[in-house]
Design an enzyme around this catalytic site. Sequence first.
Site, mmCIF file in Angstrom:
data_model
loop_
_atom_site.group_PDB
_atom_site.id
_atom_site.type_symbol
_atom_site.label_atom_id
_atom_site.label_comp_id
_atom_site.label_asym_id
_atom_site.label_seq_id
_atom_site.Cartn_x
_atom_site.Cartn_y
_atom_site.Cartn_z
ATOM 1 N N GLY A 110 3.583 16.962 -95.550
ATOM 2 C CA GLY A 110 2.836 17.270 -94.327
ATOM 3 C C GLY A 110 2.005 18.530 -94.374
ATOM 4 N N GLY A 111 1.946 19.184 -95.542
ATOM 5 C CA GLY A 111 1.086 20.357 -95.690
ATOM 6 C C GLY A 111 1.456 21.481 -94.745
ATOM 7 N N ASP A 150 7.498 19.480 -97.404
ATOM 8 C CA ASP A 150 6.521 19.592 -98.495
ATOM 9 C C ASP A 150 7.105 20.497 -99.579
ATOM 10 O OD1 ASP A 150 4.032 19.582 -99.994
ATOM 11 O OD2 ASP A 150 3.003 19.158 -98.114
ATOM 12 N N GLN A 151 6.315 20.737 -100.615
ATOM 13 C CA GLN A 151 6.776 21.594 -101.698
ATOM 14 C C GLN A 151 7.050 23.009 -101.167
ATOM 15 O OE1 GLN A 151 4.592 20.876 -105.623
ATOM 16 N NE2 GLN A 151 3.149 20.027 -104.139
ATOM 17 N N MET A 199 10.054 15.104 -102.541
ATOM 18 C CA MET A 199 10.158 13.768 -101.951
ATOM 19 C C MET A 199 10.595 12.711 -102.957
ATOM 20 S SD MET A 199 6.107 12.917 -101.442
ATOM 21 C CE MET A 199 4.947 12.984 -102.820
ATOM 22 N N HIS A 242 -1.066 6.647 -101.436
ATOM 23 C CA HIS A 242 -2.243 6.315 -102.251
ATOM 24 C C HIS A 242 -2.458 7.311 -103.393
ATOM 25 C CE1 HIS A 242 -5.558 8.823 -99.977
ATOM 26 N NE2 HIS A 242 -4.489 9.542 -100.232
#
Length: 360
Positions: free
Chosen positions: A204-205, A226-227, A247, A264
Amino acid sequence: MDFSTNGSEESELYHAQIHLYKHVYNFVSSMALKSAMELGIADAIHNHGKPMTLPELSSSLKLHPSKVNILYRFLRLLTHNGFFAKTTVKSNEGEEETAYVLTPSSKLLVSGKSTCLSSLVKGALHPSSLDMWGVSKKWFHEDKEQTLFECATGENYWDFLNKDSDSLSMFQDAMAADSRLFKLAIQENKHVFEGLESLVDVAGGTGGVAKLIHEAFPHIKCTVFDQPQVVGNLTGNENLNFVGGDMFKSVPSADAVLLKWVLHDWNDELSLKILKNSKEAISHKGKDGKVIIIDISIDENSDDRGLTELQLEYDVVMLTMFLGKERTKKEWEKLIYDAGFSRYKITPICGFKSLIEVYP
């Protein structure tokens, strides 16, 4: 070569030439659009508050007088392509003059607006995204699984971003800009989020989408996953928190997992891992939730050829940058069922994307 042809063959030949030339020179339209964005043409017209003549625009942009005709010719192409429109105004002397106004497309380039997509244009047309095409022949012939970007630069795109702070910032701005348009999708599909108490936005940034969901549904406890290097320094609140992790190993538990513009980026094998981890995350507290996917669902038989062309172009971008893919409905179905889900529903949203609800 025999140039002796009948009328029908001549017409076919000319149309083929036009078709070929159009695609060869499509890059000119892209670069003219980039030039307009960098010059700030949309901002100038917007700030002017009314239709703007060529001399007014040239003066506002502080162009050298010798470039006025060049600006006109760029505007002629961009107007033909639908980014600006022409109208007529009266000069101080009462004479009619041509003036330019914004169109819905160029309004997406106005700085400071929540719908501004300038950063996306900048990122897509950045030299790092374009120069790689110079080694495409080498890429096709080599026996090595790597992206076209990696073939050209010697490193994958994610490593490139982590090393180049300016490019990383540009990428994050582009993703955030795209996410802001997601607000419209939320408003049109509120039923998708009704009944949820918690949601995890995977990859999700900086939390742009989660914040939009939180604003629309304050009762939903949102987690941005997220990371660690992405979310480590971000601060949330009671119903919006940030968690670092991987994830591909696990996803935090919630009633719903959101995968927006995520799958994607990855091939089927890695996407399967993400989906299986997401399925496990929504199976808790004795009830089953759902996975919400925002991505492209390609329809090659659509009557809208322009829409399909955009989706297919995105597929090639994902392939060359990440070895990812845009998927058809049939490909989505296989991926979803292979991950152990029992049913799904696809709803077109946001013009060329789809909202896919997936259930255990």
